[in-house]
Design an enzyme around this catalytic site. Structure first.
Site: not given
Ligand code: NAD
Length: 256
Positions: A151, A138
């Protein structure tokens, strides 16, 4: 391009993983799906393209199940040639409010699963001296945002793990790379849109506009099809010597 090859895409019952699985099937690969969404619908979509499709229900937070899934793929199709580590979850909270159990789950599913799957898949790829491993990281593997400690930590970990695995296999026919999407409108992000709409008392469309305006200069969501296109390129001979990159598809997010 991938006729006779077999691909395993984790978390491929929806969103980015399903988009990548469809593209792999279109390019001739046999595909093993995984994930907790609508399995029959995902299988039917991939099967409609032609080629063989199967499913394994391994929980990406369970190392033994991940290993069993890789072995099942090898047993069913004779090999595992393309591994796409895509399964992921999100939890949004400040560090001091972050539930410990959610921290453990995000780290297990978003980071450790990549290690367990690569560990199980690499010996077979080495035997055949060909393999493609693509880890779906990401932009949060490269930069941070508030409220996403687990995350961001996991995705930074994925980028580091990708580089190590790429280096360890640099003289082989196995490449290991990461793709780093910005905002993609999948169920994972729709949850964040819904939360923003409720919190700011705005419409769904306005919440999406605000989300993009905050981080993604193109003001457009990246699509699963665009990410699948990049994965197909990484599987092509033109990418034989691309190793250990973290490739952004983020509308300019990390250029700022
Ligand atoms: P999604 O929620 O549509 O898909 C996630 C998939 O993972 C689903 O198939 C789900 O069933 C599966 N999954 C979740 N927990 C699992 C578990 N324990 N075991 C097995 N499967 C499990 O989300 P998405 O947006 O398509 O996310 C896919 C990947 O892309 C994730 O790694 C995510 O972090 C990454 N990503 C998404 C975005 C975005 O904006 N959507 C941006 C950057 C990176």
């Amino acid at each position: 391009m991938l006729k006779g090859k077999t691909a395993l895409v984790t978390g491929s019952t929806s969103g980015i993983g399903l988009g990548i699985a469809l593209a792999l099937a279109r390019n001739g690969a046999n595909v093993m799906l995984n994930g907790f969404g609508d399995v029959e619908a995902a299988k039917a979509e991939v099967a409609a393209i032609g080629g063989k499709v199967s499913y394994h229900g391994a929980d990406m937070s369970k190392p033994a199940e991940i290993e069993a899934m890789v072995r099942a793929c090898e047993a069913e199709f004779g090999a595992l040639d393309v591994l796409v580590n895509n399964a992921g979850i999100q939890h949004v909270a400040s560090v001091e409010d972050f539930p410990v159990e959610r921290w453990d789950a995000v780290l297990a599913i978003n980071l450790s699963s990549n290690f367990h799957a690569m560990r199980a898949a690499l010996p077979g790829m080495k035997q055949r001296n060909w393999g493609r491993i693509v880890n779906v990281a990401s932009v949060h593997g490269l930069v941070a945002s508030v409220q996403k400690s687990a995350y961001v930590a996991a995705k930074h970990g994925v980028v580091g793990l990708t580089k190590v695995a790429a280096l360890e296999n640099a003289t082989t026919g196995i490449t290991v790379n990461a793709v780093c999407p910005g905002w993609v409108l999948t169920p994972l992000v729709q949850k964040q849109v819904d939360a923003r709409a409720a919190q700011a008392n705005v419409s769904n469309d306005e919440a999406k506009r605000q989300l993009l305006a905050e981080k993604q200069p193109s003001l457009q969501f990246t699509t699963p099809e665009q990410l699948a296109g990049l994965v197909m390129f990484l599987c092509s001979p033109a990418a034989d010597n691309i190793r250990g990159v973290a490739w952004t598809v983020d509308g300019g997010w990390t250029a700022q």
